[in-house]
Design a protein around this motif. Structure first.
Motif, PDB file in Angstrom:
ATOM      1  N   ARG A 134      27.537  23.544 -56.638  1.00 34.19           N
ATOM      2  CA  ARG A 134      26.078  23.509 -56.516  1.00 34.19           C
ATOM      3  C   ARG A 134      25.541  22.092 -56.634  1.00 34.19           C
ATOM      4  O   ARG A 134      24.671  21.664 -55.861  1.00 34.19           O
ATOM      5  CB  ARG A 134      25.450  24.403 -57.592  1.00 34.19           C
ATOM      6  CG  ARG A 134      25.598  25.895 -57.327  1.00 34.19           C
ATOM      7  CD  ARG A 134      24.920  26.714 -58.402  1.00 34.19           C
ATOM      8  NE  ARG A 134      25.693  26.787 -59.629  1.00 34.19           N
ATOM      9  CZ  ARG A 134      25.200  26.668 -60.848  1.00 34.19           C
ATOM     10  NH1 ARG A 134      23.906  26.411 -61.017  1.00 34.19           N
ATOM     11  NH2 ARG A 134      25.977  26.770 -61.914  1.00 34.19           N
ATOM     12  N   ARG A 143      24.252  32.370 -49.988  1.00 34.53           N
ATOM     13  CA  ARG A 143      24.240  33.800 -49.684  1.00 34.53           C
ATOM     14  C   ARG A 143      25.161  34.621 -50.590  1.00 34.53           C
ATOM     15  O   ARG A 143      25.642  35.689 -50.194  1.00 34.53           O
ATOM     16  CB  ARG A 143      24.605  34.029 -48.220  1.00 34.53           C
ATOM     17  CG  ARG A 143      23.539  33.537 -47.255  1.00 34.53           C
ATOM     18  CD  ARG A 143      23.945  33.759 -45.804  1.00 34.53           C
ATOM     19  NE  ARG A 143      22.894  33.368 -44.875  1.00 34.53           N
ATOM     20  CZ  ARG A 143      21.985  34.178 -44.372  1.00 34.53           C
ATOM     21  NH1 ARG A 143      21.998  35.464 -44.715  1.00 34.53           N
ATOM     22  NH2 ARG A 143      21.078  33.740 -43.530  1.00 34.53           N
ATOM     23  N   SER A 144      25.410  34.145 -51.789  1.00 27.98           N
ATOM     24  CA  SER A 144      26.216  34.917 -52.736  1.00 27.98           C
ATOM     25  C   SER A 144      25.615  34.765 -54.128  1.00 27.98           C
ATOM     26  O   SER A 144      24.901  33.804 -54.413  1.00 27.98           O
ATOM     27  CB  SER A 144      27.666  34.440 -52.731  1.00 27.98           C
ATOM     28  OG  SER A 144      27.744  33.071 -53.093  1.00 27.98           O
ATOM     29  N   GLN A 145      25.937  35.724 -54.987  1.00 28.26           N
ATOM     30  CA  GLN A 145      25.402  35.726 -56.351  1.00 28.26           C
ATOM     31  C   GLN A 145      26.403  36.411 -57.258  1.00 28.26           C
ATOM     32  O   GLN A 145      26.760  37.570 -57.069  1.00 28.26           O
ATOM     33  CB  GLN A 145      24.051  36.449 -56.390  1.00 28.26           C
ATOM     34  CG  GLN A 145      23.501  36.700 -57.782  1.00 28.26           C
ATOM     35  CD  GLN A 145      22.840  35.477 -58.394  1.00 28.26           C
ATOM     36  OE1 GLN A 145      23.157  34.343 -58.037  1.00 28.26           O
ATOM     37  NE2 GLN A 145      21.921  35.683 -59.313  1.00 28.26           N
ATOM     38  N   SER A 162      20.314  30.396 -58.799  1.00 27.12           N
ATOM     39  CA  SER A 162      20.728  31.723 -58.341  1.00 27.12           C
ATOM     40  C   SER A 162      20.808  31.781 -56.828  1.00 27.12           C
ATOM     41  O   SER A 162      19.941  31.236 -56.127  1.00 27.12           O
ATOM     42  CB  SER A 162      19.754  32.791 -58.837  1.00 27.12           C
ATOM     43  OG  SER A 162      19.876  32.968 -60.232  1.00 27.12           O
ATOM     44  N   GLY A 163      21.830  32.470 -56.326  1.00 28.05           N
ATOM     45  CA  GLY A 163      21.949  32.694 -54.900  1.00 28.05           C
ATOM     46  C   GLY A 163      21.233  33.970 -54.491  1.00 28.05           C
ATOM     47  O   GLY A 163      20.583  34.639 -55.295  1.00 28.05           O
ATOM     48  N   SER A 178      24.890  30.883 -57.646  1.00 28.96           N
ATOM     49  CA  SER A 178      25.282  30.988 -56.236  1.00 28.96           C
ATOM     50  C   SER A 178      26.710  30.524 -56.007  1.00 28.96           C
ATOM     51  O   SER A 178      27.364  30.924 -55.034  1.00 28.96           O
ATOM     52  CB  SER A 178      24.333  30.155 -55.373  1.00 28.96           C
ATOM     53  OG  SER A 178      24.438  28.775 -55.701  1.00 28.96           O
ATOM     54  N   CYS A 232      26.270  27.186 -50.727  1.00 31.53           N
ATOM     55  CA  CYS A 232      25.813  27.773 -51.989  1.00 31.53           C
ATOM     56  C   CYS A 232      24.475  28.454 -51.743  1.00 31.53           C
ATOM     57  O   CYS A 232      23.410  27.908 -52.044  1.00 31.53           O
ATOM     58  CB  CYS A 232      25.665  26.692 -53.060  1.00 31.53           C
ATOM     59  SG  CYS A 232      27.127  25.696 -53.330  1.00 31.53           S
ATOM     60  N   ALA A 269      21.006  26.831 -52.790  1.00 29.66           N
ATOM     61  CA  ALA A 269      20.595  27.502 -54.022  1.00 29.66           C
ATOM     62  C   ALA A 269      21.246  26.810 -55.213  1.00 29.66           C
ATOM     63  O   ALA A 269      22.377  27.136 -55.586  1.00 29.66           O
ATOM     64  CB  ALA A 269      20.969  28.978 -53.979  1.00 29.66           C
TER      65      ALA A 269
END
Length: 345
Positions: free
Chosen positions: A66, A53-55, A22-23, A60, A51, A19
């Protein structure tokens, strides 16, 4: 510099999922799992990035992480495609951290998606000479059933260089937001009849061809005038055949959209074009007929161009959307509200 078509995908190929903008927040991980499983069911191997599964604060991970991860997968010879889950807001932070000259010397691979990913698409085409695929995001592919327009993305990814693919305007499109949180395997709710339109409001049939380039208007209008948005590098390459520019509006109000389009005009973006394709606008329009509205914005910036300008085309944030290969030669036909785009890879 000739635009290079990536090799077609075959079962067993490795697809990287990262990502760059945005994640995916935790409550949408079920949809992400479905999307990744859809790749595996087609026989592909999947490499998940860190980068992803988080936001937090619309990203991300930090921009350095990134950019490093994106460059790693784009230059990894084992990776045959990079499919981010979706776009976002902050991909522009990566541009100065990426080495597009190195990517120019790297064998191209498919980079797939839309929205904020246009930030990466554009310089990959103009600086690195890669053809990229502007079309459904990976998260769109997590539906239990895909509509024909969305499903066509796989036809492009499986196609070989020289293949010709024709797509037609959809029968219907969605207007409301996706409902993945409450129904994670849901497809699009295609409830409104699709009608492509021509800006002059008079012509009932038109035909034009050229090489495709474009993206999300919010993004490409901010790249104009920078090394990462130098469309002249592309139009000069195709000066004899001509270029088709496409874009779509996500959230700009009519007056802001007018400023963005006229800025592109002042930067020379509408020179040496054979036609313009505009996707359905996702932004709220103005209902007061005494104020400048969406159609007014298009006419103010594009109304006197001596080329066809089609709008409400199946491109962008109001699904479904046609898959567009940046750098591909295309023929566009339009007849009384319907149309088609034929692309040669």
């Amino acid at each position: 510099m000739n635009t290079r078509i990536p090799p077609n995908l075959v079962p067993g190929d490795l697809i990287a999922v990262t990502a760059p903008s945005s994640g995916v927040p935790e409550h949408l991980h079920p949809r992400l799992e479905l999307a990744i499983n859809s790749l595996k069911k087609k026989g592909f191997r999947v490499l998940e990035g860190e980068c992803l599964r988080s936001q937090h604060k619309n990203e991300s991970a930090c921009k350095t992480s990134r950019a490093k991860e994106l460059m790693t997968v784009l230059t990894d010879p084992e990776v045959k495609a990079v499919m981010p889950p979706w776009g976002g807001d902050r991909a522009i932070e990566l541009l100065e951290l990426m080495d597009f000259r190195l990517l120019e010397k790297t064998e191209p691979k498919w980079f797939v998606g839309f929205s904020d990913l246009s930030t990466i698409h554009f310089p990959l085409v103009t600086l690195s000479g890669w053809s990229t695929l502007h079309g459904p995001n990976l998260m769109d592919l997590g539906a239990k059933e895909l509509d024909p327009t969305t499903k066509a993305v796989w036809e492009f990814l499986a196609a070989e260089k020289g293949d010709v693919i024709e797509q037609f305007s959809s029968k219907a499109h969605q207007t409301e937001e996706n409902q993945w949180g409450s129904a994670s395997d849901a497809g699009f709710n295609l409830s409104h009849e699709t009608e492509w339109k021509i800006l002059d409001g008079v012509t009932s049939s038109v035909f034009f061809n050229g090489y495709l380039i474009g993206g999300c208007l919010e993004i490409i209008s901010r790249l104009a005038g920078t090394p990462f948005g130098n469309i002249r590098l592309f139009t000069e390459q195709h000066i004899e055949e001509g270029v088709i520019l496409y874009f779509e509006n996500v959230e700009m109000a009519p007056c802001e959209m007018t400023r963005a389009l006229i800025s592109l005009r002042l930067h020379g973006w509408f020179e040496n074009l054979k036609g313009i394709l505009i996707g359905r606008s996702a932004a709220p329009d103005v209902s007061d007929n005494t104020k400048h509205n969406y159609l007014d914005a298009l006419k103010a910036a594009l109304g006197d161009l001596l080329i066809p300008v089609l709008y409400d085309v199946d491109i962008g944030h109001i699904p479904p959307q046609i898959s567009i290969v940046n750098g591909a030669k295309a023929t566009v036909t339009f007849t009384e509200g319907s149309g088609s785009i034929t692309q040669q890879l």
